[in-house]
Design a protein around this motif. Structure first.
Motif, mmCIF file in Angstrom:
data_model
loop_
_atom_site.group_PDB
_atom_site.id
_atom_site.type_symbol
_atom_site.label_atom_id
_atom_site.label_comp_id
_atom_site.label_asym_id
_atom_site.label_seq_id
_atom_site.Cartn_x
_atom_site.Cartn_y
_atom_site.Cartn_z
ATOM 1 N N LYS A 84 50.838 42.553 26.773
ATOM 2 C CA LYS A 84 51.087 43.771 27.631
ATOM 3 C C LYS A 84 49.780 44.038 28.439
ATOM 4 C CE LYS A 84 54.382 46.151 24.449
ATOM 5 N NZ LYS A 84 54.278 47.201 23.589
ATOM 6 N N GLY A 85 49.372 42.736 29.059
ATOM 7 C CA GLY A 85 48.310 43.038 29.942
ATOM 8 C C GLY A 85 46.713 42.960 29.191
ATOM 9 N N LEU A 86 46.761 42.795 28.010
ATOM 10 C CA LEU A 86 45.480 42.746 27.222
ATOM 11 C C LEU A 86 45.455 41.322 27.051
ATOM 12 C CD1 LEU A 86 43.298 44.611 25.781
ATOM 13 C CD2 LEU A 86 44.468 44.307 23.750
ATOM 14 N N ASP A 98 53.729 47.336 30.308
ATOM 15 C CA ASP A 98 54.531 47.198 29.000
ATOM 16 C C ASP A 98 55.864 46.859 28.964
ATOM 17 O OD1 ASP A 98 52.263 48.375 27.590
ATOM 18 O OD2 ASP A 98 53.081 50.294 27.361
ATOM 19 N N TRP A 148 55.056 38.956 29.947
ATOM 20 C CA TRP A 148 53.489 38.381 29.946
ATOM 21 C C TRP A 148 53.523 36.920 29.467
ATOM 22 C CZ3 TRP A 148 49.456 40.612 32.744
ATOM 23 C CH2 TRP A 148 49.671 42.007 33.053
ATOM 24 N N ALA A 160 43.025 46.196 29.229
ATOM 25 C CA ALA A 160 44.420 45.414 29.847
ATOM 26 C C ALA A 160 44.420 45.425 31.264
ATOM 27 C CB ALA A 160 45.531 46.404 29.218
#
Length: 867
Positions: A421-423, A405, A409, A387
């Motif tokens: 969540k950045g992944l 979180d 995004w 992530a």
């Protein structure tokens, strides 16, 4: 027999006449005319004018008749004025007498014909007078026949404001300060003359602010600056007004304080005004212990408000006594200095006591900077990377990297990649942008899925004989240092199937010639040059050309290949280029001279290139008769151009040269004649024989543009006039208010036409006036509030009872207005207290907060409901 018959006829005729006479005599006796009346007895006409005369017959019986058509009309001087059926036409300058006759009555009309006035002029365009001073204006009439006359004493003068100026036979006298307009009329023409009396350029108070004790006084000096540069103290002559007469006022040039508070004193003299602020026994200053506050969401902090008086250096705690307000209660709420952070954002806290207000800026978890761990991801299809990390940096220097979180995004191409969540997960080859948002800040990461940085072919060029073949491999290079043979995956194309073909990297020669093979993978391409039948030599019929403008020459080319193939008509296959298309062009070997100058022609076939030098009408020197031009609109200037050849002979080439203007919107040029289009600066360039000359041009350039107002404060529905003055290059000034381009930045707040601004809404905007490339911007505030308050801040009610609250708005100009009806009223809990137009109704036990909002300001009232 004949004689007797004639005698009988004579008797019959005499009888008929006698009978008619009897009847006619009876008619005259019954309708005898009393008099003939015309609608005009005198006429004053200009040459070419016409006028209608009507004749009315009044009979003895009292009846009347319009006898215009029946009347006999005559002119004593038909060359001066003619008449037909009552219509008089003026022919030339002079006098004539028109005679009207009907039933024995005659009336005359005197006609005075003057020359036709074509136009009027005045020797002064405007006047600026001091009190009781005079100035003479001369009025000249120009007639159609080309003559002119001084008509100053003949003209009629009217003044729109006679209390300011008077005028007699062109002599204007200033009576009172102000501005007026004189209208001058003569015959069918008229003029206007603006007059300023005792109009000052500016008035300035020596002290713009004054502090007084209660009942204290202080003399005030008001300097007036006149257009001629002189100054005078007009404090006693000026008209003084105060926005708060119970606080302070001016009497006989002295300021006196009547009550505690702050008042604005306005002095008006002529058309100018200035304002002096007066502080009477009020607090010297208010201070907050924390002008800038950083808070976390849901946190609570206390602010302390202190007041300092003029007569005491010891501050007093006024926290509980002040009025507190928040610019955004959805972010921060305040009660008696206690702050409660509600949500992420920025707000301003207002503390008001008396007529003074101080503010504190509150920052609730607003990041000053948002950074993602990488701005580029290079991925393979199906790959999932760790992530992305998101770091927020705040105003106090602290940072937080655990907000991924909480951030929002998104990806602009979800067919290529997905983010949560950045992944990030890669779906297919392509490009996408991942965006993260937090606290009003945004950061992005570019994602590339199986996108090579470059692709390379094993060979850049391939030489084949007809029917031969060669193998080329294609390699893709990625940012993660991967290398991949994509020869079989790439898309192969050829520029000419008749010369060469390519399949899976295998290149085959089809016939003699050249072609380009292109290999494409993803978004990247590479090219391989293919020669079939390798070229041994290339020759062109001429190595040097000397031409005149308009001439044309056809070149031939011969190609010999290594397989002994000879092409004597290779001109069509050769790539022909000219280094300067403005001098000469070449197409299929045909060379055409366009303009004077030098160029180099290139003939390229495969790896062979032949060059040919070309010269067209070259000159060794070129000069203009002027170095620069400075003139105004409605004028033209001519430039003479002289060319000198290599032998030293000079000739005028003005009409043959190429002329250009750097800006056709400012000046046009044709064969050396420069015609202005608009005000500004441009450069005229003349080109001939490979030489160029430039001449700077300046046309009516505006040096400065000034508005008579730098700031406007007004109310919705009001109008304010702005005057725009331009200073030209020669130092003269011009009123360009009506010719300038005016704009309002926000059309919802107002309109502007010829400098007249009409406010239609509330808020802040800017009006701009543009002329001659210059622009002036004037900030405008409409219905701008200083503060908003209610007549009570706390109220207790029994359930079921009602109470009325009034809201009072104070504007920045000091005026006040009851805004109870137009304001917006809301309740924090309608189950406890409901509100409409300031009327509160208690609906249930408890405490509620009533908020009133008007013109972007708000204040609150606390309501306690008991059983």
């Amino acid at each position: 027999m004949k004689s007797r018959h004639s005698k009988w006829l004579s008797l019959v005729f005499i009888f008929i006449l006698a009978t008619q006479s009897l009847v006619t005599g009876t008619a005259f006796a019954a309708d005898e005319i009393s008099k003939l009346v015309l609608n005009k007895n005198e006429l004053a006409l200009q040459v070419g004018d016409t006028a209608n005369l009507t004749a009315t017959a009044i009979f003895v019986s009292g009846s009347t008749e319009n006898a215009t058509v029946k009347t006999d009309w005559n002119s004593g001087s038909t060359d001066v004025a003619s008449v037909y059926a009552g219509v008089v036409t003026a022919k030339k300058e002079g006098k004539a007498v028109i005679t009207a006759t009907y039933m024995g009555k005659t009336v005359i009309v005197n006609v005075d014909v003057s020359k036709k006035v074509k136009s009027l002029t005045k020797d002064k365009q405007s006047l600026a007078l001091r009190l009781n001073a005079t100035d003479q204006v001369k009025i000249t009439a120009f007639y159609d026949d080309g003559t002119s006359e001084d008509v100053t004493s003949k003209a009629d003068y009217t003044v729109d404001t006679s209390s300011i100026v008077t005028v007699t036979n062109g002599l204007v006298k200033g009576q009172n300060p102000g501005s007026a307009t004189i209208t001058i009329k003569y015959m069918n023409q008229s003029l206007t003359l603006p007059v300023d009396v005792e109009v000052v350029r500016r008035i300035d108070a020596v002290k713009s602010s004054i502090s007084l004790l209660l009942n204290g006084t202080e003399p005030i000096v008001l300097n007036a600056t006149y257009p001629d540069g002189t100054n005078a103290d007009v404090s006693a002559k000026a008209v003084w007004t105060t926005d708060k007469p119970n606080v302070a006022d001016v009497i006989n040039g002295s300021v006196k304080g009547y009550g505690v508070g702050t008042a604005n004193l306005t002095a008006t003299y002529g058309t100018k005004s200035t304002t002096v602020k007066v502080d009477v026994d009020s607090t010297l200053k208010l201070t907050l212990d924390q002008p800038n506050v950083l808070m976390k969401k849901n946190a609570i902090k206390d602010l302390k408000l202190e007041a300092t008086y003029i007569d005491s250096a010891t501050p007093v705690n006024f926290t509980d006594r002040a009025e507190w307000a928040s610019s955004d209660e959805d972010i921060v709420q305040v009660t008696k200095g206690k702050l409660t952070a509600i949500s992420i954002g920025e707000a301003t806290i207002y503390a008001k006591y008396g007529d003074k207000v101080v503010t504190a800026n509150v920052d609730v978890e607003v990041p000053r900077r948002l950074v993602v761990s990488t701005d580029l991801l290079s991925m393979q299809v199906g790959q999932v990377l760790p992530a992305l990390t998101l770091t927020a940096t705040y105003a106090d220097g602290t940072s937080d990297n655990t907000i991924a979180d909480s951030a929002t995004w998104s990806v602009d191409n979800d067919a290529v990649a997905f983010v949560s969540k950045g992944l990030v997960k890669a779906y297919k080859s392509g490009e996408a942008t991942v965006t993260a948002k937090y606290g009003g800040k945004t950061t992005t990461t570019k994602v590339e899925v199986d996108i090579p940085t470059t692709i390379k072919a094993s060979k850049k060029a391939v030489n084949l004989q007809k029917g031969g073949s060669d193998k080329v491999t294609l390699t893709a290079y990625f940012k993660d240092n991967r290398e991949l043979d994509v020869t079989s995956l790439a898309e192969w194309t050829t520029s000419s199937k008749d010369i060469a073909e390519a399949r899976g990297g295998e290149i085959t020669g089809v016939s003699t010639g050249t072609a380009t093979i292109t290999g494409k993978y993803g978004t990247r391409t590479t090219s391989i040059q293919v020669s079939v039948g390798v070229l041994k030599s290339l020759t062109v019929s001429q190595e040097k050309l000397v031409m005149k403008k308009g001439d044309s020459v056809t070149l031939t080319a011969e190609a010999i290949y290594t397989d002994d193939t000879k092409n004597s008509n290779a001109a069509a296959d050769v790539i022909w280029t000219s280094s300067n298309l403005k001098v000469a062009t070449v197409d299929g070997g045909k060379v055409k001279a366009i303009a004077s100058g030098e160029t180099t022609l290139s003939a390229q076939l495969d790896s062979k290139t032949v060059t040919i030098s070309v010269t067209v009408d070259m000159a060794s020197d070129l000069s203009a008769n002027v170095a620069n031009l400075v003139f105004d609109l409605n004028e033209t200037r001519s430039i003479v151009l002289t060319a000198t050849d290599a032998s030293g002979a000079a000739r005028t080439v003005t009409n043959e040269a190429e002329w250009k203007s750097s800006s056709s919107t400012i000046a046009l040029v044709s064969k050396g004649v420069v015609t202005p289009v608009s005000r500004g600066k441009a450069t005229i360039t003349a080109t001939y024989g490979g030489k160029s000359v430039t001449i700077p041009v300046e046309i009516g350039v505006i040096q400065t543009l000034v508005a008579d107002k730098s700031f406007i404060v007004t109310k919705s529905g009001d109008q304010v006039q702005v005057k725009l003055t331009a200073t030209l290059a020669d130092g003269s000034t011009k009123d360009v208010t009506e010719t300038a381009t005016w704009k309002v930045m926000s059309y919802k707040l107002g309109t502007v036409t010829d400098g007249l601004f009409t406010a239609t809404g509330s808020g802040k905007t800017t009006i701009t006036g543009s002329f001659g490339g210059k622009m002036v911007a004037i900030p405008v505030e409409i219905d701008s509030l200083k503060y908003l308050k209610t007549d009570v801040v706390k109220i207790e009610l029994q359930e079921g009872k009602t109470a009325k609250i009034e809201a009072l708005a104070t504007y920045t100009d000091g005026s006040e207005e009851d805004v109870t009806k137009p304001a917006l009223w809301t309740s924090s809990n309608i189950m406890i207290a409901d509100v409409k137009d300031g009327i509160i109704r208690a609906t249930g036990k408890g405490t509620a907060r009533i908020t009133v909002t008007y013109s972007n300001m708000r204040t609150t009232v606390q309501v306690t409901v008991t059983k």
